[in-house]
Design a protein around this motif. Structure first.
Motif, PDB file in Angstrom:
ATOM      1  N   GLU A 445      54.650  51.105  -0.092  1.00 44.57           N
ATOM      2  CA  GLU A 445      55.652  50.103   0.258  1.00 44.57           C
ATOM      3  C   GLU A 445      55.726  48.954  -0.741  1.00 44.57           C
ATOM      4  O   GLU A 445      56.784  48.347  -0.904  1.00 44.57           O
ATOM      5  CB  GLU A 445      55.359  49.535   1.646  1.00 44.57           C
ATOM      6  CG  GLU A 445      55.569  50.501   2.795  1.00 44.57           C
ATOM      7  CD  GLU A 445      57.043  50.813   3.035  1.00 44.57           C
ATOM      8  OE1 GLU A 445      57.917  50.125   2.471  1.00 44.57           O
ATOM      9  OE2 GLU A 445      57.331  51.759   3.784  1.00 44.57           O
ATOM     10  N   ASP A 477      59.557  52.962   6.308  1.00 41.25           N
ATOM     11  CA  ASP A 477      60.349  54.092   5.825  1.00 41.25           C
ATOM     12  C   ASP A 477      59.474  55.099   5.065  1.00 41.25           C
ATOM     13  O   ASP A 477      59.770  56.304   5.035  1.00 41.25           O
ATOM     14  CB  ASP A 477      61.481  53.614   4.911  1.00 41.25           C
ATOM     15  CG  ASP A 477      62.561  52.848   5.653  1.00 41.25           C
ATOM     16  OD1 ASP A 477      62.553  52.878   6.909  1.00 41.25           O
ATOM     17  OD2 ASP A 477      63.371  52.190   4.982  1.00 41.25           O
ATOM     18  N   SER A 478      58.419  54.611   4.439  1.00 43.44           N
ATOM     19  CA  SER A 478      57.568  55.468   3.612  1.00 43.44           C
ATOM     20  C   SER A 478      56.907  56.575   4.425  1.00 43.44           C
ATOM     21  O   SER A 478      56.737  57.690   3.915  1.00 43.44           O
ATOM     22  CB  SER A 478      56.514  54.620   2.903  1.00 43.44           C
ATOM     23  OG  SER A 478      55.713  53.919   3.860  1.00 43.44           O
ATOM     24  N   ASN A 481      59.640  59.212   5.201  1.00 42.16           N
ATOM     25  CA  ASN A 481      59.921  59.967   3.984  1.00 42.16           C
ATOM     26  C   ASN A 481      58.801  60.967   3.678  1.00 42.16           C
ATOM     27  O   ASN A 481      59.066  62.079   3.195  1.00 42.16           O
ATOM     28  CB  ASN A 481      60.125  59.030   2.805  1.00 42.16           C
ATOM     29  CG  ASN A 481      61.480  58.349   2.822  1.00 42.16           C
ATOM     30  OD1 ASN A 481      62.473  58.920   3.311  1.00 42.16           O
ATOM     31  ND2 ASN A 481      61.539  57.141   2.290  1.00 42.16           N
ATOM     32  N   TYR A 482      57.561  60.572   3.908  1.00 42.72           N
ATOM     33  CA  TYR A 482      56.443  61.495   3.693  1.00 42.72           C
ATOM     34  C   TYR A 482      56.572  62.691   4.640  1.00 42.72           C
ATOM     35  O   TYR A 482      56.313  63.843   4.244  1.00 42.72           O
ATOM     36  CB  TYR A 482      55.110  60.786   3.921  1.00 42.72           C
ATOM     37  CG  TYR A 482      53.899  61.692   3.750  1.00 42.72           C
ATOM     38  CD1 TYR A 482      53.408  62.016   2.497  1.00 42.72           C
ATOM     39  CD2 TYR A 482      53.270  62.232   4.883  1.00 42.72           C
ATOM     40  CE1 TYR A 482      52.318  62.857   2.352  1.00 42.72           C
ATOM     41  CE2 TYR A 482      52.166  63.067   4.749  1.00 42.72           C
ATOM     42  CZ  TYR A 482      51.689  63.368   3.464  1.00 42.72           C
ATOM     43  OH  TYR A 482      50.610  64.211   3.311  1.00 42.72           O
ATOM     44  N   LEU A 484      59.171  64.023   5.752  1.00 45.07           N
ATOM     45  CA  LEU A 484      60.237  64.913   5.288  1.00 45.07           C
ATOM     46  C   LEU A 484      60.062  65.347   3.839  1.00 45.07           C
ATOM     47  O   LEU A 484      60.863  66.163   3.340  1.00 45.07           O
ATOM     48  CB  LEU A 484      61.595  64.242   5.470  1.00 45.07           C
ATOM     49  CG  LEU A 484      61.961  63.835   6.920  1.00 45.07           C
ATOM     50  CD1 LEU A 484      63.306  63.122   6.960  1.00 45.07           C
ATOM     51  CD2 LEU A 484      61.974  65.064   7.825  1.00 45.07           C
ATOM     52  N   GLN A 486      60.392  63.415   1.129  1.00 37.42           N
ATOM     53  CA  GLN A 486      61.482  62.822   0.382  1.00 37.42           C
ATOM     54  C   GLN A 486      61.159  61.369   0.044  1.00 37.42           C
ATOM     55  O   GLN A 486      60.140  60.837   0.476  1.00 37.42           O
ATOM     56  CB  GLN A 486      62.780  62.887   1.201  1.00 37.42           C
ATOM     57  CG  GLN A 486      62.716  62.098   2.488  1.00 37.42           C
ATOM     58  CD  GLN A 486      63.952  62.215   3.350  1.00 37.42           C
ATOM     59  OE1 GLN A 486      64.739  63.179   3.206  1.00 37.42           O
ATOM     60  NE2 GLN A 486      64.157  61.276   4.261  1.00 37.42           N
ATOM     61  N   SER A 487      62.053  60.723  -0.681  1.00 33.65           N
ATOM     62  CA  SER A 487      61.881  59.317  -1.046  1.00 33.65           C
ATOM     63  C   SER A 487      63.252  58.633  -0.961  1.00 33.65           C
ATOM     64  O   SER A 487      63.775  58.128  -1.958  1.00 33.65           O
ATOM     65  CB  SER A 487      61.304  59.184  -2.460  1.00 33.65           C
ATOM     66  OG  SER A 487      60.034  59.767  -2.533  1.00 33.65           O
ATOM     67  N   GLU A 488      63.758  58.568   0.225  1.00 32.08           N
ATOM     68  CA  GLU A 488      65.073  57.981   0.441  1.00 32.08           C
ATOM     69  C   GLU A 488      64.960  56.525   0.881  1.00 32.08           C
ATOM     70  O   GLU A 488      63.989  56.126   1.519  1.00 32.08           O
ATOM     71  CB  GLU A 488      65.833  58.763   1.512  1.00 32.08           C
ATOM     72  CG  GLU A 488      66.130  60.207   1.156  1.00 32.08           C
ATOM     73  CD  GLU A 488      67.086  60.329  -0.011  1.00 32.08           C
ATOM     74  OE1 GLU A 488      67.881  59.390  -0.225  1.00 32.08           O
ATOM     75  OE2 GLU A 488      67.027  61.342  -0.732  1.00 32.08           O
ATOM     76  N   ILE A 489      65.981  55.777   0.508  1.00 31.89           N
ATOM     77  CA  ILE A 489      66.021  54.377   0.898  1.00 31.89           C
ATOM     78  C   ILE A 489      66.928  54.197   2.132  1.00 31.89           C
ATOM     79  O   ILE A 489      66.543  53.511   3.075  1.00 31.89           O
ATOM     80  CB  ILE A 489      66.529  53.499  -0.259  1.00 31.89           C
ATOM     81  CG1 ILE A 489      65.566  53.568  -1.452  1.00 31.89           C
ATOM     82  CG2 ILE A 489      66.671  52.048   0.210  1.00 31.89           C
ATOM     83  CD1 ILE A 489      66.049  52.797  -2.658  1.00 31.89           C
ATOM     84  N   ILE A 491      68.130  55.333   5.356  1.00 31.62           N
ATOM     85  CA  ILE A 491      67.817  56.242   6.460  1.00 31.62           C
ATOM     86  C   ILE A 491      68.537  55.693   7.706  1.00 31.62           C
ATOM     87  O   ILE A 491      68.382  54.521   8.061  1.00 31.62           O
ATOM     88  CB  ILE A 491      66.314  56.334   6.706  1.00 31.62           C
ATOM     89  CG1 ILE A 491      65.607  56.812   5.433  1.00 31.62           C
ATOM     90  CG2 ILE A 491      66.018  57.285   7.866  1.00 31.62           C
ATOM     91  CD1 ILE A 491      64.097  56.786   5.545  1.00 31.62           C
ATOM     92  N   ASN A 504      56.075  59.432  12.013  1.00 33.04           N
ATOM     93  CA  ASN A 504      57.211  58.529  12.146  1.00 33.04           C
ATOM     94  C   ASN A 504      56.731  57.253  12.811  1.00 33.04           C
ATOM     95  O   ASN A 504      56.508  57.205  14.019  1.00 33.04           O
ATOM     96  CB  ASN A 504      58.329  59.183  12.984  1.00 33.04           C
ATOM     97  CG  ASN A 504      59.586  58.343  13.042  1.00 33.04           C
ATOM     98  OD1 ASN A 504      59.630  57.209  12.547  1.00 33.04           O
ATOM     99  ND2 ASN A 504      60.652  58.883  13.658  1.00 33.04           N
TER     100      ASN A 504
END
Length: 569
Positions: A445, A477-478, A481-482, A484, A486-489, A491, A504
């Protein structure tokens, strides 16, 4: 003590007599009769008192110095000294002696009458019963025993010493000078002349000729010694070169043939030199060690894989190993997830994609994890957080499990050095496993290292039971993303709220089941020492590199508005 008498007319004996003591009566009379026998000047000696002797029973005898001699009376006759007390016999108090006749000079003209003290045949002390001048020799009254000094007028001149035989050794004036240095090649025709003929004065004189000869001799000796010293110096130099000279070394920067060299962790200069010599890079270990010491940055050579050339000079090898161009290590960046690390290992080992991930999934229990890192529920990857970010020597031909084991060992060593087991309890966590998880969240983060300590405080504040702002939910969010991969901002809230997975943190309180990446040194230190400023919220206002923090929900809303403005929402 028995007192022995003297002739008529003698005065009584007195202890203060100047002849009393050692060397008294017996020694004086013996000296006088020896002088008479050698024809000395006639002298008249008055009667001397008889010496009183010590106790023979104690072994005490009086003589000259430390020696003991038989005792004599004034006429040269030997008599027996005092017997031990238990054997003493009373001697007559006084005896009369017939006086000898003297000439006009005072010397005796005839023989002495029989000594009344002469011992009989049974007297053990009467060794010389004959009167002085008799046929039997008096060995203690001869010049060989103690010759008396003659009057100056009657002394004979001292006989001339015979010259000593010539020798090859002349002690010289200092009793240690050889004839070679004393001027044996005398030009005045006295070569080999004995010292007695030349005289000590001449030897001590030391004229110019002698100095000239001595100087020539010294030059000869210096020349000889100089030649010997030159020989010794040559062989000494050769010995020094063999033992302590420059180590064998190649010249130039290599012969063009590349070679991959792997330097193990913790290798010092000597160990590195051994590896390079074995691979044919340098000619000797000593040459490499010397070149490394001569280079100011030589100590910065690290473990890893290097691409070098064979037959390099040691200095060239050191210089190239300090250049990034030669490094061929596998670099694991901070915060990288295990899935990405497995792909990097496959590419380096040139093995089929997914090979390392399969090994991690099936053999993770054999790779050296500490006891506190196993048997945690809902963990997606037991090795997550244990592939420590660093540089690793990985090259084709190695096995994936060996590479993974090396990384796990590095992470375990780091956590133990930071005392995670003890410090996790002081931070309100349930063991070091959770502390590694916190550090992984800080790493994921935080955008900059300056953010890490503030981010760690946000985590600890949200985990508190007294947290009524987020009700102990992290809302990161981190973690989603883990989950899934992914590394999306961006969501959506519907997506987040519909996924009940333990990773989650929007729908589940507390920490995720395990780490979500591999934290580096800064994130680990921040997890151990968070700030104490009351931070509760944070927002990446630019969406990339800038993170801002807030204490209240109102401040947090302002940061959200700022983020939306940057995104054009």
């Amino acid at each position: 003590m028995t007192e022995y008498g003297r002739g008529p007319g003698s005065e009584p004996w007195h202890p203060d007599d100047p002849l009393y003591g050692d060397g008294g009566w017996g020694g004086q009379q013996a000296a006088q009769q020896a002088q008479q026998s050698y024809g000395g000047q006639p002298q008249h000696h008055p009667q001397q008192p008889q010496q009183q002797y010590g106790d023979w029973g104690t072994g005490e005898q009086h003589g000259y110095g430390d020696q003991s001699y038989p005792q004599y009376d004034q006429y040269g006759q030997q008599y027996a000294p005092q017997q031990p007390q238990h054997q003493q016999h009373q001697a007559p108090q006084q005896h009369q002696h017939q006086q000898p006749q003297y000439d006009q000079n005072g010397w005796p003209t005839g023989s002495y009458p029989q000594d009344p003290y002469a011992g009989g045949p049974q007297d053990p002390y009467a060794q010389q019963p004959a009167p002085y001048g008799g046929e039997q020799s008096d060995y203690y009254g001869t010049p060989e025993a103690y010759p008396p000094p003659e009057p100056p007028g009657r002394r004979r001149p001292e006989p001339e010493r015979e010259p000593e035989p010539g020798t090859d050794w002349d002690p010289g004036p200092d009793q240690g000078e050889h004839a070679f240095f004393a001027g044996g090649d005398d030009e005045d025709g006295r070569d080999g002349e004995p010292d007695d003929r030349r005289g000590r004065g001449e030897r001590r004189g030391g004229g110019k000729e002698k100095k000239r000869r001595s100087g020539l001799a010294c030059l000869v000796v210096v020349a000889v010694l100089g030649g010997g010293l030159a020989g010794v110096s040559y062989f000494g130099y050769q010995f020094y070169q063999d033992r302590f000279g420059s180590a064998p070394d190649f010249a130039g920067s290599g012969n063009g043939e590349q070679v991959t060299v792997t330097i193990p962790k913790g290798s010092g200069g000597y160990a590195i030199g051994q590896v390079l010599k074995k691979m044919g890079v340098v000619k000797s270990v000593d040459a490499f060690v010397a070149a490394q010491a001569a280079n100011p940055d030589g100590k910065n050579i690290q473990d890893g894989v290097y691409t070098l050339q064979k037959e390099m000079s040691a200095a060239s090898a050191v210089e190239l190993m300090l250049s990034p161009k030669s490094r061929d290590n596998l670099i694991i960046a901070e915060g990288k997830r295990n899935a990405a690390v497995y792909e990097l290992i496959d590419a380096r080992l040139e093995v089929e994609k997914g090979t390392t991930a399969k090994v991690a999934e099936t053999r993770w229990k054999t790779l050296g994890l500490p006891d506190w890192a196993v048997n945690h529920p809902n963990v997606k990857d037991p090795l997550e957080g244990f592939l420590f970010p660093s540089s690793y020597a990985v090259a084709k031909g190695q096995k994936p499990e060996d590479v993974l084991r090396q990384m796990v060992a590095r992470a375990t060593e780091k956590y133990e050095s930071l005392d995670f087991e003890t410090k996790s309890e002081s931070l309100g966590l349930e063991g070091p496993w959770e502390l590694v998880t916190v550090a992984s969240l800080v790493q994921a983060e935080g955008k900059t290292h300056d953010d890490f300590r503030k981010m760690a405080e946000v985590i600890y504040n949200r985990l508190k039971p007294t947290n009524t702002e987020t009700n102990q939910k992290l809302q990161f969010d981190s973690t989603f993303n883990y989950l899934l991969g992914q590394s999306e901002i961006d969501i959506s809230e519907s997506e987040i709220n519909s996924n009940p997975d333990p990773y989650n943190t929007y729908t589940n309180k507390g920490l995720p089941p395990g780490p979500i990446g591999n934290p580096g040194d800064d994130a680990l230190q921040a997890a151990l020492k968070p700030t104490r400023d009351g931070w509760m919220y944070f927002v990446a206002t630019d969406g990339m590199d800038k993170t801002e923090f807030a204490r209240t929900i109102a401040e947090h809303q302002k940061l959200v508005d700022k983020f939306n403005a940057s995104r054009g929402n």
